[in-house]
Design a protein around this motif. Structure first.
Motif, PDB file in Angstrom:
ATOM      1  N   THR A 196       0.827  -1.203   0.000  1.00  0.00           N
ATOM      2  CA  THR A 196       0.000   0.000   0.000  1.00  0.00           C
ATOM      3  C   THR A 196       0.863   1.256   0.000  1.00  0.00           C
ATOM      4  O   THR A 196       0.621   2.204  -0.763  1.00  0.00           O
ATOM      5  N   SER A 197       1.894   1.266   0.839  1.00  0.00           N
ATOM      6  CA  SER A 197       2.799   2.420   0.901  1.00  0.00           C
ATOM      7  C   SER A 197       3.525   2.621  -0.422  1.00  0.00           C
ATOM      8  O   SER A 197       3.708   3.754  -0.879  1.00  0.00           O
ATOM      9  N   GLY A 198       3.923   1.507  -1.043  1.00  0.00           N
ATOM     10  CA  GLY A 198       4.612   1.594  -2.317  1.00  0.00           C
ATOM     11  C   GLY A 198       3.752   2.213  -3.400  1.00  0.00           C
ATOM     12  O   GLY A 198       4.229   3.033  -4.206  1.00  0.00           O
ATOM     13  N   ILE A 199       2.477   1.851  -3.433  1.00  0.00           N
ATOM     14  CA  ILE A 199       1.547   2.429  -4.406  1.00  0.00           C
ATOM     15  C   ILE A 199       1.347   3.909  -4.140  1.00  0.00           C
ATOM     16  O   ILE A 199       1.330   4.735  -5.053  1.00  0.00           O
ATOM     17  N   ALA A 200       1.196   4.268  -2.863  1.00  0.00           N
ATOM     18  CA  ALA A 200       1.000   5.678  -2.512  1.00  0.00           C
ATOM     19  C   ALA A 200       2.212   6.521  -2.882  1.00  0.00           C
ATOM     20  O   ALA A 200       2.079   7.647  -3.399  1.00  0.00           O
ATOM     21  N   ILE A 201       3.410   6.001  -2.644  1.00  0.00           N
ATOM     22  CA  ILE A 201       4.626   6.737  -2.986  1.00  0.00           C
ATOM     23  C   ILE A 201       4.756   6.886  -4.502  1.00  0.00           C
ATOM     24  O   ILE A 201       5.084   7.964  -5.018  1.00  0.00           O
ATOM     25  N   ALA A 202       4.488   5.789  -5.229  1.00  0.00           N
ATOM     26  CA  ALA A 202       4.567   5.843  -6.691  1.00  0.00           C
ATOM     27  C   ALA A 202       3.577   6.856  -7.254  1.00  0.00           C
ATOM     28  O   ALA A 202       3.881   7.554  -8.229  1.00  0.00           O
ATOM     29  N   ALA A 203       2.407   6.946  -6.646  1.00  0.00           N
ATOM     30  CA  ALA A 203       1.389   7.893  -7.125  1.00  0.00           C
ATOM     31  C   ALA A 203       1.893   9.327  -7.067  1.00  0.00           C
ATOM     32  O   ALA A 203       1.532  10.155  -7.910  1.00  0.00           O
ATOM     33  N   GLU A 204       2.718   9.614  -6.080  1.00  0.00           N
ATOM     34  CA  GLU A 204       3.272  10.970  -5.941  1.00  0.00           C
ATOM     35  C   GLU A 204       4.350  11.246  -6.987  1.00  0.00           C
ATOM     36  O   GLU A 204       4.597  12.405  -7.344  1.00  0.00           O
ATOM     37  N   LEU A 205       4.994  10.204  -7.494  1.00  0.00           N
ATOM     38  CA  LEU A 205       6.107  10.368  -8.418  1.00  0.00           C
ATOM     39  C   LEU A 205       5.704  10.278  -9.885  1.00  0.00           C
ATOM     40  O   LEU A 205       6.372  10.864 -10.747  1.00  0.00           O
ATOM     41  N   LEU A 206       4.623   9.573 -10.174  1.00  0.00           N
ATOM     42  CA  LEU A 206       4.218   9.327 -11.559  1.00  0.00           C
ATOM     43  C   LEU A 206       3.649  10.576 -12.216  1.00  0.00           C
ATOM     44  O   LEU A 206       3.038  11.426 -11.559  1.00  0.00           O
ATOM     45  N   ASP A 207       3.832  10.633 -13.515  1.00  0.00           N
ATOM     46  CA  ASP A 207       3.268  11.714 -14.319  1.00  0.00           C
ATOM     47  C   ASP A 207       2.049  11.156 -15.046  1.00  0.00           C
ATOM     48  O   ASP A 207       2.182  10.472 -16.064  1.00  0.00           O
ATOM     49  N   PHE A 208       0.849  11.406 -14.531  1.00  0.00           N
ATOM     50  CA  PHE A 208      -0.372  10.864 -15.107  1.00  0.00           C
ATOM     51  C   PHE A 208      -0.852  11.760 -16.251  1.00  0.00           C
ATOM     52  O   PHE A 208      -0.905  12.987 -16.114  1.00  0.00           O
ATOM     53  N   ASN A 209      -1.224  11.133 -17.381  1.00  0.00           N
ATOM     54  CA  ASN A 209      -1.823  11.906 -18.471  1.00  0.00           C
ATOM     55  C   ASN A 209      -3.341  11.875 -18.355  1.00  0.00           C
ATOM     56  O   ASN A 209      -3.900  11.256 -17.437  1.00  0.00           O
ATOM     57  N   THR A 210      -4.025  12.511 -19.300  1.00  0.00           N
ATOM     58  CA  THR A 210      -5.486  12.614 -19.229  1.00  0.00           C
ATOM     59  C   THR A 210      -6.148  11.246 -19.237  1.00  0.00           C
ATOM     60  O   THR A 210      -7.113  11.001 -18.504  1.00  0.00           O
ATOM     61  N   LYS A 211      -5.624  10.321 -20.056  1.00  0.00           N
ATOM     62  CA  LYS A 211      -6.212   8.978 -20.133  1.00  0.00           C
ATOM     63  C   LYS A 211      -6.074   8.230 -18.817  1.00  0.00           C
ATOM     64  O   LYS A 211      -6.878   7.350 -18.516  1.00  0.00           O
ATOM     65  N   ASN A 212      -5.035   8.546 -18.062  1.00  0.00           N
ATOM     66  CA  ASN A 212      -4.826   7.872 -16.781  1.00  0.00           C
ATOM     67  C   ASN A 212      -5.848   8.276 -15.731  1.00  0.00           C
ATOM     68  O   ASN A 212      -6.150   7.497 -14.813  1.00  0.00           O
ATOM     69  N   VAL A 213      -6.378   9.487 -15.832  1.00  0.00           N
ATOM     70  CA  VAL A 213      -7.243   9.999 -14.757  1.00  0.00           C
ATOM     71  C   VAL A 213      -8.700  10.199 -15.177  1.00  0.00           C
ATOM     72  O   VAL A 213      -9.574  10.383 -14.323  1.00  0.00           O
ATOM     73  N   LYS A 214      -8.983  10.140 -16.484  1.00  0.00           N
ATOM     74  CA  LYS A 214     -10.349  10.264 -16.974  1.00  0.00           C
ATOM     75  C   LYS A 214     -10.633   9.086 -17.893  1.00  0.00           C
ATOM     76  O   LYS A 214     -10.170   9.042 -19.036  1.00  0.00           O
ATOM     77  N   HIS A 215     -11.395   8.119 -17.394  1.00  0.00           N
ATOM     78  CA  HIS A 215     -11.650   6.911 -18.180  1.00  0.00           C
ATOM     79  C   HIS A 215     -13.020   6.369 -17.805  1.00  0.00           C
ATOM     80  O   HIS A 215     -13.676   6.872 -16.874  1.00  0.00           O
ATOM     81  N   ARG A 216     -13.453   5.334 -18.501  1.00  0.00           N
ATOM     82  CA  ARG A 216     -14.828   4.855 -18.328  1.00  0.00           C
ATOM     83  C   ARG A 216     -15.056   4.173 -16.979  1.00  0.00           C
ATOM     84  O   ARG A 216     -16.212   3.962 -16.584  1.00  0.00           O
TER      85      ARG A 216
END
Length: 295
Positions: free
Chosen positions: A43-63
């Motif tokens: 869980t901590s690893g996912i949370a840390i990665a979320a802070e480091l990743l560069d999300f594009n529009t498709k990553n955050v707006k999807h069906r």
């Protein structure tokens, strides 16, 4: 709608009206260190990665909803002429590779694989055989997590993963997708997975997993409270990969495709475990997880 109040401690099987095993609730192994050594650091690893990743529009707006999600692994379809590994940006690739290679996430995937193999051996064998064939035919194709029978995975980075009702229609139609809930939320008050076609809502405590026919069953999950977090880790295999392998590792003509498809559904149903035929025995790496409890 039946609310199935699951404590996340015993394996529970769900059968359809014809006695086919269509879903499975998978707890963690009976291990006093499992939460500390696997669930919490994953869980901590996912949370840390979320802070480091560069999300594009498709990553955050999807069906599936408005939350951050990234798919990894082997895919086919959507205009691809042959199977390939899903592309990641130069910035995101090392972050995702580090996350997928972490010991907690690999132990979690390994545990799920062990349980799926025990409860659905024919289906697991079909998935595993596919990946062995793909990797032998094209060494560039690598499963995202070694030892797992699934060709791809998606990590929902949330931080409040609340999915809309959907089917994962790209997955193998009779096959399974596994979804592991992670985060800090009260599973009795929120985060439940709703399987609309089964008319059931399942409590899914943090660290527990459900395996279900995600291509056939409309599913979603209930919202969680303010201040809580919910992530999820999903594993699956695209149905088009099986068609590629069944077609001889090459594009097939319409005539050949029709031949491949004939009897495909019946063969798929024959892979599902049946009520009454399962004789689950304990395994050393998951001693009390595999006791048969039919629902």
């Amino acid at each position: 709608m039946r609310h199935f109040k699951w404590d996340g401690k015993t394996c529970q099987a769900i059968f359809d009206s014809e006695g086919n095993l269509c879903a499975l609730l998978i707890p963690g192994p009976v291990d006093s260190e499992w939460e500390h050594q696997v669930i919490n650091p994953a869980t901590s690893g996912i949370a840390i990665a979320a802070e480091l990743l560069d999300f594009n529009t498709k990553n955050v707006k999807h069906r599936r909803g408005d939350f951050a999600a990234v798919a990894m692994g082997i895919s086919h379809g959507g205009g691809q002429t042959r199977p390939s590994v899903l592309h990641q940006t130069k910035r995101n690739r090392p972050i995702l590779d580090t996350l997928l290679s972490s010991r907690p996430l690999r132990r979690l995937a390994g545990h799920i694989d062990t349980v799926v193999q025990a409860w659905a051996p024919r289906l697991h064998g079909y998935y595993s055989g596919l990946l062995n064939g793909l990797e032998e035919d094209d060494p560039q194709l690598k499963r995202p997590i070694p030892g797992s029978a699934f060709a791809a995975c998606t990590i929902n980075f949330g931080p409040k993963t609340e999915t809309l009702p959907h089917r994962d229609y790209g997955n193998l139609s009779w096959g399974w997708c596994t979804v592991t809930a992670l985060g800090n939320f009260n599973h009795e008050l929120g985060g439940q997975l709703t399987a609309w076609d089964l008319n059931c809502m399942f409590d899914l405590p943090p660290g527990s997993t459900i395996a279900l026919q995600s291509a056939l069953i409309h599913h979603s999950n209930i919202s969680i409270a303010e201040g809580e977090t919910r992530y999820s880790f999903a594993q699956y295999t695209a149905g088009s990969l099986f068609r590629w392998v069944d077609g001889g590792f090459k594009p097939t003509s319409a005539t050949k495709q029709k031949e491949v498809e004939q009897g495909r559904w019946e063969k798929g149903l024959a892979m599902l475990s049946k009520m009454g035929e399962l004789s689950i025995t304990s395994k050393s790496d998951a001693p009390n997880v595999l006791s048969n409890s039919n629902t």
